[in-house]
Every structure is written in C-alpha cells, then in structure tokens.
Design a protein around this motif. Structure first.
Motif, PDB file in Angstrom:
ATOM      1  N   VAL A 117       0.845  -1.193   0.000  1.00 35.25           N
ATOM      2  CA  VAL A 117       0.000   0.000   0.000  1.00 35.25           C
ATOM      3  C   VAL A 117       0.883   1.245   0.000  1.00 35.25           C
ATOM      4  CG1 VAL A 117      -1.746   1.316   1.266  1.00 35.25           C
ATOM      5  CG2 VAL A 117      -1.928  -1.175   1.140  1.00 35.25           C
ATOM      6  N   ARG A 123     -12.284   6.060   2.009  1.00 35.10           N
ATOM      7  CA  ARG A 123     -12.012   4.628   1.851  1.00 35.10           C
ATOM      8  C   ARG A 123     -12.054   3.916   3.198  1.00 35.10           C
ATOM      9  NH1 ARG A 123     -12.753  -0.024  -0.575  1.00 35.10           N
ATOM     10  NH2 ARG A 123     -11.103  -1.477  -0.079  1.00 35.10           N
ATOM     11  N   VAL A 139     -14.488   0.811   4.242  1.00 36.09           N
ATOM     12  CA  VAL A 139     -14.040  -0.479   4.761  1.00 36.09           C
ATOM     13  C   VAL A 139     -14.760  -0.801   6.070  1.00 36.09           C
ATOM     14  CG1 VAL A 139     -12.052  -1.704   5.770  1.00 36.09           C
ATOM     15  CG2 VAL A 139     -11.792  -0.431   3.624  1.00 36.09           C
ATOM     16  N   ALA A 156      -6.003  -0.606  -6.334  1.00 33.66           N
ATOM     17  CA  ALA A 156      -7.425  -0.865  -6.604  1.00 33.66           C
ATOM     18  C   ALA A 156      -7.684  -2.317  -6.992  1.00 33.66           C
ATOM     19  CB  ALA A 156      -7.921   0.062  -7.703  1.00 33.66           C
ATOM     20  N   ARG A 189      -6.462  -4.321  -2.730  1.00 31.32           N
ATOM     21  CA  ARG A 189      -7.797  -4.251  -2.115  1.00 31.32           C
ATOM     22  C   ARG A 189      -8.528  -5.581  -2.187  1.00 31.32           C
ATOM     23  NH1 ARG A 189      -9.497   1.848  -3.837  1.00 31.32           N
ATOM     24  NH2 ARG A 189      -8.261   2.877  -2.226  1.00 31.32           N
ATOM     25  N   THR A 190      -8.290  -6.347  -3.236  1.00 28.44           N
ATOM     26  CA  THR A 190      -8.890  -7.683  -3.328  1.00 28.44           C
ATOM     27  C   THR A 190      -8.393  -8.553  -2.181  1.00 28.44           C
ATOM     28  OG1 THR A 190      -9.105  -7.514  -5.728  1.00 28.44           O
ATOM     29  CG2 THR A 190      -9.116  -9.748  -4.779  1.00 28.44           C
ATOM     30  N   ASP A 238      -9.974  -7.355   1.051  1.00 31.03           N
ATOM     31  CA  ASP A 238     -11.373  -7.785   1.141  1.00 31.03           C
ATOM     32  C   ASP A 238     -11.478  -9.253   1.550  1.00 31.03           C
ATOM     33  OD1 ASP A 238     -12.190  -5.245   0.424  1.00 31.03           O
ATOM     34  OD2 ASP A 238     -12.603  -5.766  -1.672  1.00 31.03           O
TER      35      ASP A 238
END
Length: 184
Positions: free
Chosen positions: A46, A62, A66, A121, A125-126, A129
């Motif tokens: 990140v 963001r 989250v 992105a 982030r995947t 998640d």
C-alpha cells in the motif's frame, strides 16, 4: 528483497501464533493473530502504491467504506457493529502506522525500493477484502475470550515474544490493542 521480507513476516506471524497457543491462550487467538499479521504485511505494498501515486496515506472515505462494509457483516458473524467497527479501525490505524514509517524512510533515502508493485485498486484491495471475511470469522471465534482477565497477557506475550522488526511489532500491538474487553 520484498518476498524475503514477506516470508520473514509470515514466519514471525507463525511464531506469534505458536506462542499464543503455548501460553494457555485459546486456540482461536493464533489464527486471528496470523490474519492480522497477514493484513499488516500488505502495508508495504500500500505504501509503495501511495509513493508511486503521490497520494496521502490517510483516505477517510475509503477507511469509512471499509469499516461500513465490515460492520454490515457483523450480525451475520454474531458480532455487534461497534465491536467490528472498533476492530477494523484499529487494523486501519496499524496499517497506516507502517505506511507512514515506510514513506518517511523512503523520503530520507530519496527513493522507494525497486520491487515489483501491486495495484492498489485491483490486487491489494482484493486481498484486503478476502482478509476482511476471514478476520470477521476469527474475531467471532475469539469473541468469548475477549473478556477473560488473561486476555491482555496473552496479547502482550504474543506481541512481545517474537523477533519481528520493531515497526511490525508496534503495528501488531496497535492492531490488537482493543481485542480485550474489561468488565467492571
């Protein structure tokens, strides 16, 4: 170098998890600490993304997204929304701690490491998640132990007993700081 740092961090998290198991901590603590460590391991990627894009570490919209996403799943995991919100806010703060430190070091050096980058992105982030769902499951499994009077000791031992670099150790302390609940 990046892959060796990630391997080191994964091994350190495994050590933390084994120490938690060996110290009469509930079995549910070890996987939770491992997933928290896995989430923190993404902080370097990140930070690299933010370095390359010249974006600020702090991204309140963001962060709120989250936390809202996690709290929306709280009931499904048998957790209350406030607990989940507080837990994920701590994860975000710990991640930002690592990012700020890395960016500061790179500014001092005049450059970031020349390592392969993941897209924020798409790839990072995947992964975050996917970790969110696992963290919710593990937080729910650990929830009955959060009020145990030994809980702070379990976390302190697990966080202090490893030889992880000081920044990662501090980030783990921040990420786990509110796992224990004190009853009056």
């Amino acid at each position: 170098m990046k892959s060796s740092l990630n391997l080191f961090f994964v091994l350190a998290c495994a050590l933390l998890a084994s120490l938690a198991r060996a110290d009469d901590a509930p079995a549910s603590l070890a996987p939770l600490l491992g997933s928290i460590g896995a989430r923190l391991a993404l902080a370097d990627q990140v930070a690299l993304s933010k370095w390359d894009s010249h974006k600020a570490v702090e991204d309140r919209p963001r962060e709120q997204q989250v936390i809202a996403g996690a709290t929306a799943q709280a009931i499904r995991h048998g957790l209350d929304e406030a607990t989940v919100g507080q837990f994920f806010a701590a994860q975000i703060e710990a991640n930002k701690l690592v990012q700020y430190a890395r960016l500061s070091a790179w500014h001092l050096q005049g450059q970031a490491p020349d390592t392969p980058r993941q897209t924020l992105a798409g790839q990072i982030r995947t992964q975050l998640d996917q970790l969110q769902e696992r963290l919710l499951q593990q937080l729910a499994a650990f929830a009955p132990s959060r009020t145990d009077p030994r809980c702070p000791q379990w976390l302190a031992r697990a966080n202090q007993a490893s030889d992880v670099d000081p920044l990662r150790q501090l980030a783990m302390i921040r990420a786990t700081a509110e796992l224990c609940v004190f009853k009056d």
